[in-house]
Design a protein around this motif. Structure first.
Motif, short mmCIF file in Angstrom:
data_model
loop_
_atom_site.label_atom_id
_atom_site.label_comp_id
_atom_site.label_asym_id
_atom_site.label_seq_id
_atom_site.Cartn_x
_atom_site.Cartn_y
_atom_site.Cartn_z
N GLY A 103 0.81 -1.20 0.00
CA GLY A 103 0.00 0.00 0.00
C GLY A 103 0.85 1.25 0.00
O GLY A 103 2.06 1.21 -0.20
N ALA A 106 4.22 1.49 1.99
CA ALA A 106 5.13 0.34 1.86
C ALA A 106 6.60 0.74 2.01
O ALA A 106 7.43 -0.09 2.37
N PHE A 107 6.90 2.01 1.78
CA PHE A 107 8.30 2.44 1.93
C PHE A 107 8.73 2.28 3.39
O PHE A 107 9.91 2.04 3.67
N ARG A 110 9.84 -1.24 3.87
CA ARG A 110 11.16 -1.47 3.28
C ARG A 110 12.25 -1.07 4.26
O ARG A 110 13.24 -1.78 4.44
N GLN A 302 4.43 11.31 -2.41
CA GLN A 302 3.83 11.54 -3.74
C GLN A 302 2.95 12.78 -3.73
O GLN A 302 2.97 13.57 -4.69
N ARG A 343 13.46 10.31 0.78
CA ARG A 343 14.30 10.65 -0.35
C ARG A 343 13.53 10.65 -1.66
O ARG A 343 13.81 11.43 -2.56
N THR A 344 12.54 9.78 -1.78
CA THR A 344 11.86 9.61 -3.06
C THR A 344 11.06 10.86 -3.46
O THR A 344 10.79 11.05 -4.64
N ASP A 347 12.79 12.76 -6.09
CA ASP A 347 12.74 12.10 -7.40
C ASP A 347 11.39 12.33 -8.06
O ASP A 347 11.28 12.56 -9.26
N LEU A 348 10.33 12.21 -7.26
CA LEU A 348 9.00 12.37 -7.82
C LEU A 348 8.74 13.82 -8.24
O LEU A 348 8.07 14.06 -9.24
N GLU A 385 20.19 -2.14 0.45
CA GLU A 385 19.37 -0.94 0.47
C GLU A 385 20.19 0.22 0.99
O GLU A 385 20.76 0.14 2.07
N THR B 62 15.83 5.00 -6.76
CA THR B 62 14.55 5.49 -6.25
C THR B 62 13.79 4.36 -5.58
O THR B 62 12.59 4.43 -5.42
N GLY B 63 14.50 3.31 -5.21
CA GLY B 63 13.81 2.15 -4.64
C GLY B 63 13.26 1.23 -5.70
O GLY B 63 12.64 0.22 -5.40
N ARG B 126 4.18 -5.12 -7.77
CA ARG B 126 5.02 -4.89 -6.59
C ARG B 126 6.25 -5.77 -6.59
O ARG B 126 7.34 -5.35 -6.20
N SER B 131 7.42 -1.46 -4.22
CA SER B 131 6.21 -0.76 -3.81
C SER B 131 6.36 0.75 -3.74
O SER B 131 5.39 1.46 -3.53
N ASP B 132 7.58 1.25 -3.87
CA ASP B 132 7.78 2.69 -3.74
C ASP B 132 7.19 3.42 -4.94
O ASP B 132 7.24 2.93 -6.06
N PRO B 133 6.65 4.63 -4.72
CA PRO B 133 6.21 5.41 -5.86
C PRO B 133 7.40 5.75 -6.74
O PRO B 133 8.51 5.98 -6.24
N GLN B 134 7.19 5.78 -8.04
CA GLN B 134 8.27 6.03 -9.00
C GLN B 134 7.90 7.21 -9.89
O GLN B 134 6.73 7.41 -10.20
N GLY B 232 3.35 10.36 -9.23
CA GLY B 232 4.18 9.24 -9.65
C GLY B 232 3.36 7.97 -9.83
O GLY B 232 2.18 7.93 -9.48
N ARG B 234 2.46 4.21 -8.76
CA ARG B 234 2.55 3.38 -7.57
C ARG B 234 1.44 2.35 -7.63
O ARG B 234 0.42 2.57 -8.28
N ASP B 236 -0.88 1.34 -5.73
CA ASP B 236 -2.22 1.63 -5.23
C ASP B 236 -2.84 2.86 -5.88
O ASP B 236 -3.93 3.29 -5.52
#
Lengths: 535, 313
Positions: A103, A106-107, A110, A302, A343-344, A347-348, A385, B62-63, B126, B131-134, B232, B234, B236
């Motif tokens: 979901g 999820a980060f 991780r 996001q 961090r992401t 990027d987004l 990671e 970016t995961g 996934r 699962s990370d947003p990209q 991004g 993802r 979901d």
């Protein structure tokens, strides 16, 4: 009735698997057959053995890390009334983890997974706990509180699970009453009970004695960030945006309002958005009318990225402090650890993510510092990671539970809780921390640091210039974009709390220090001023 | 004036988003009388396809678990259209075909199969990508050197314009197809009675497969346009939007392309009106949305543009 049949009978009545020990205790009280007592005698005898009763003066082998405090005599053998001595078995010690592994969150899973794998490997490398290996059981609650509750109940009714590690998943609030009934020790990494006024602070206070919190309270994070805005940057007002799906009760709005009032910065209003919003025009138009100097976004990476992009499209992107205080609207973006602290998000957001974007975290999160162990473990145990920050908390949580078992030499839940409370100052993944009978929070407000986004391993061209910390040369991969420590705003408080850590930071030149000295100047006597326009 | 203009722009943008997804539901419904609950996940598959083809950073940065191909986003869109068209057809073969001939009103196995397949797609994505947003670059980030325009002060981005335009064009194309082409007539015939349509020389199965294929292709266009606005790609990302779009499709009348636009704009209008009234009213969005849904269906069960069918007993 035969002993085993008696136990089966009771299990059917209670719909629970009952340990032999618990059955024996109950059976004795209920006047059932003496077979019940005989079933557990060997374990009882072992627990009372003279060998187990010997006091140990040093840290027991198997747990990396030290007790580090006076009054801690080390494991002295289990108490006489211990029903489950540590040495009573060779089975692995199991810790149940209620996490978010799917979901939108999820980060978090991780980070938890990488951290716990490293921590377990480190502990087991040293022989484990009392000769017993440690393992963790991964369960995913996603975004569903009922799933969190269900998972907790499964763990609590399992005789093999010694403690539950709650890794940010929903369901903790809903489980509190059951936790109290079960007496299950809970190490809560990312769930913030303190800010909700529900963390135990001694007898007679709200909250469950079973729960121990590792993450800094979000209410403090708002305060520290807004204090930086007011006292360091000279900003006049701040507005708040939060996700109405993730925060249906608007609790972050309450924290923001309280923090703004405490700090003395004007609250320019609050807007909501939804996790699945594709545009934020109406909210931003209203904020544009209010002209806040700061927009504080409580949301995931996001949404934070999408809001930053919308601000840029509106021509309102953050530039520097002069632009914030100038005639046009260019608010400084502050965010939550899960938003701008992730961090992401950069990027987004692409070029809409600006260097200088702020969040708050705690000093133990500076896992690139040479004296913090976790970075090394992650490399040593093949965890590829790259740390994003936050990995220190799950590792500390697991260690705390394991260490308490080691200290108590006992797996009884009450014994573990007592051992956590009386264990003194501990240190494992990064900074030291402590729980007591009247404080179930590992952090103090002096732990908190301001964190800033830096991009492409390059300082922004500004006057006066600033230099990036040496972590960009020595630790981060080339061209790194991500959050790092902004040293100046909380230096005094951090030095009070962790003088050695801050000595390393200053002397070795870690973090963004915004000096007026030429780039590359490090060491004591460095002058940090508020003249920097970016942060 | 600015706030009203923003309300109109926000409604148009969000309404178009919902319409783009709702059209996919309607296409499949129009030939099968089945609601394809996997449609939202076809969008997910499409968005990740576009990500894979356009991603330029090394894996792990970016995961993401994969190295992307680094294609321009336009070519990535084409690839996404091809892939999700195939995925759409696969959904038919795996979720509907095994059920054989069935009456969707009495045999509701399609609910389980389409839902399950959607979850399978989610899980696969996934596993492959993480699962990370990209990040996914917008098709059009700047127009005439600007990232945003402000008609009457409202914020309108080039990507938003593309979303609105795409929704309108797709609805128009489909309307023309239904009204003016043999293919459209074939779609309608199969929707009414596949057996009789077969007797008339129409290959019902081919038409149904085509409807799934079209739904997949439109999903790709929707996904590539919407993902950048969502922050991004993802796994979901489209689930909640899919539910809203389903409500839009039902509100407008299942099977009606016009209904998709009307339903989408109606829901967006109510949502944006709430936001315009108060900063915190969007907390009640779900309550209002489902309340409106219930009221419309009570008053007009077939939806605003749905056609009543009279069953002769």
């Amino acid at each position: 009735m035969h002993g085993d049949r008696e136990r089966d009978f009771i299990e059917r009545q209670t719909d629970r698997e009952i340990s032999r020990r618990a059955f024996a205790r109950w059976a004795t009280k209920a006047g059932f057959s003496s077979f019940a007592l005989a079933s557990v005698m060997p374990s009882v005898l072992a627990a009372c053995s003279s060998e187990a009763a010997k006091a140990a003066k040093t840290t027991a082998p198997g747990i990396a890390g030290t007790t580090g405090t006076t009054g801690q005599a080390g494991p002295a053998g289990p108490a006489a009334d211990c029903e489950q001595p540590l040495k009573g078995s060779n089975d692995n010690l199991r810790f149940g983890v209620v996490g978010i592994f799917s979901g939108p969150g999820a980060f978090v899973g991780r980070i938890v997974e990488a951290s716990l794998n490293a921590a377990v490997a480190q502990i087991n490398k040293g022989g484990g706990v009392g000769g017993r290996k440690v393992e963790w059981i991964k369960k995913d609650a996603g975004v569903d509180p009922t799933a969190g509750v269900k998972i907790y109940n499964e763990f609590a009714s399992s005789p093999d699970v010694s403690a539950v590690l709650w890794a940010g998943a929903p369901g903790l609030d809903e489980s509190r009453e059951q936790i109290r009934k079960d007496g299950m020790p809970i190490m809560s990494f990312y769930n913030d009970q303190y800010s909700l006024g529900r963390l135990y602070e001694g007898p007679g206070t709200a909250g469950e004695r079973e729960i121990f919190q590792f993450v800094q309270p979000d209410i403090w994070a708002h305060e520290v960030a807004l204090r930086y805005a007011k006292e360091d940057r000279g900003y006049r007002s701040a507005a708040h945006m939060y996700d109405a799906i993730l925060d249906t009760n608007g609790i972050t709005k309450t924290w923001f309002e309280r923090a703004a009032e405490k700090v003395g910065i004007k609250n320019a209003g609050s807007e909501t958005f939804q996790l699945v919003d594709t545009e934020y025009g109406q909210q931003l138009q209203r904020l544009r009318s209010a002209r806040p100097d700061v927009v504080y976004i409580d949301g995931l990476s996001q949404n934070t990225a999408a809001i930053a992009q919308s601000l840029q499209a509106l021509g309102a992107e953050y530039r520097d402090r002069d632009a914030v205080l100038g005639p046009e609207w260019h608010p400084h973006i502050f965010g939550s650890p899960g938003g701008t602290g992730e961090r992401t998000w950069a990027d987004l957001a692409g070029d809409a993510a600006k260097s200088g974007t702020i969040t708050a975290w705690h000093a133990g999160g500076l896992i690139y510092l040479p004296e913090f162990s976790i970075r090394q473990w992650m490399k040593e145990f093949g965890i590829k990671e790259f740390p994003t920050g936050g990995e220190e908390l799950p590792a500390d949580g697991l260690y705390t539970a394991a260490r308490a078992i080691e200290d108590a030499q006992c797996l009884d839940r009450e014994a573990i809780i007592k051992a956590v409370e009386s264990g003194g100052r501990r240190k494992f993944a990064s900074v030291d921390y402590e729980f007591t009978e009247t404080s179930h929070l590992a952090r103090t407000i002096d732990d908190l640091i301001v964190v800033v986004l830096e991009k492409n391993a390059t300082p922004v061209s500004t006057d006066p210039p600033y230099a990036l910390g040496r972590e960009f040369k020595d630790v981060f991969p080339g061209g790194y974009t991500g959050p790092t420590h902004l040293v100046r705003p909380t230096l005094e408080a951090n030095t009070r709390r962790y003088p050695d850590v801050m000595k390393t930071v200053i002397e070795q030149g870690f973090g963004t220090q915004c000096t007026k000295n030429p780039a590359g100047k490090v060491g004591v006597g460095v002058t940090m001023t508020k003249d920097c326009k970016i942060h | 004036m600015t706030r009203f203009a923003q309300f109109l722009v926000s409604t148009a943008t969000t309404g178009s988003v919902l319409a783009l997804i709702a059209v996919g539901y309607n296409l499949v419904y129009s030939t099968t009388r089945v609601i394809n609950f996997a449609q939202a996940y076809v969008l997910v598959a499409a968005s990740y396809t576009a990500f894979y083809f356009s991603f330029t950073r090394p894996r792990g940065s970016t995961g993401a678990k994969v190295d992307g191909l680094g294609w321009p986003i336009g070519f990535a869109l084409i690839a996404a259209v091809v892939v999700s068209t195939i995925v759409g057809v696969i959904v038919y073969y795996l979720a509907l075909r095994p059920l054989g001939r069935f009456d969707p009103q009495t045999n509701i196995g399609w609910i389980l199969t389409t839902f399950s397949l959607g979850i399978l797609v989610d899980y696969s994505v996934r596993k492959i990508f993480g699962s990370d947003p990209q990040p996914l670059a917008p098709l059009v980030k700047e127009l005439f050197g600007r990232e945003g325009f402000q008609p009457a002060g409202a914020l309108l981005r080039p990507n938003d314009m593309l979303v609105i335009a795409s929704a309108i064009v797709i609805v128009l194309v489909l309307e023309v197809m239904y009204a003016r082409t043999m293919l459209g007539k074939a779609f309608k015939a199969v929707a009414q009675d596949p057996t009789t349509a077969g007797l008339m020389g129409i290959n019902s199965r081919q038409i149904i497969i085509l409807s799934f294929a079209f739904a997949g292709a439109i999903a790709a266009i929707g996904a590539v346009l919407l993902a950048p606005s969502l922050g991004g790609v993802r796994p979901d990302a489209f689930f909640l939007l899919g539910i809203q779009a389903f409500i839009a499709a039902t509100l407008g009348g299942l099977g009606s392309t016009q209904g998709a636009i009307v339903g989408g704009f109606a829901i967006a209008g109510v949502d944006k009106a709430l936001v315009a009234l108060s900063p915190t009213f969007s907390r009640y969005q779900g309550f209002v949305l489902f309340g409106l849904f219930a009221v419309v269906l009570i008053l007009r069960p077939t939806g605003l543009y749905g056609q009543r069918t009279v069953e002769k007993v």
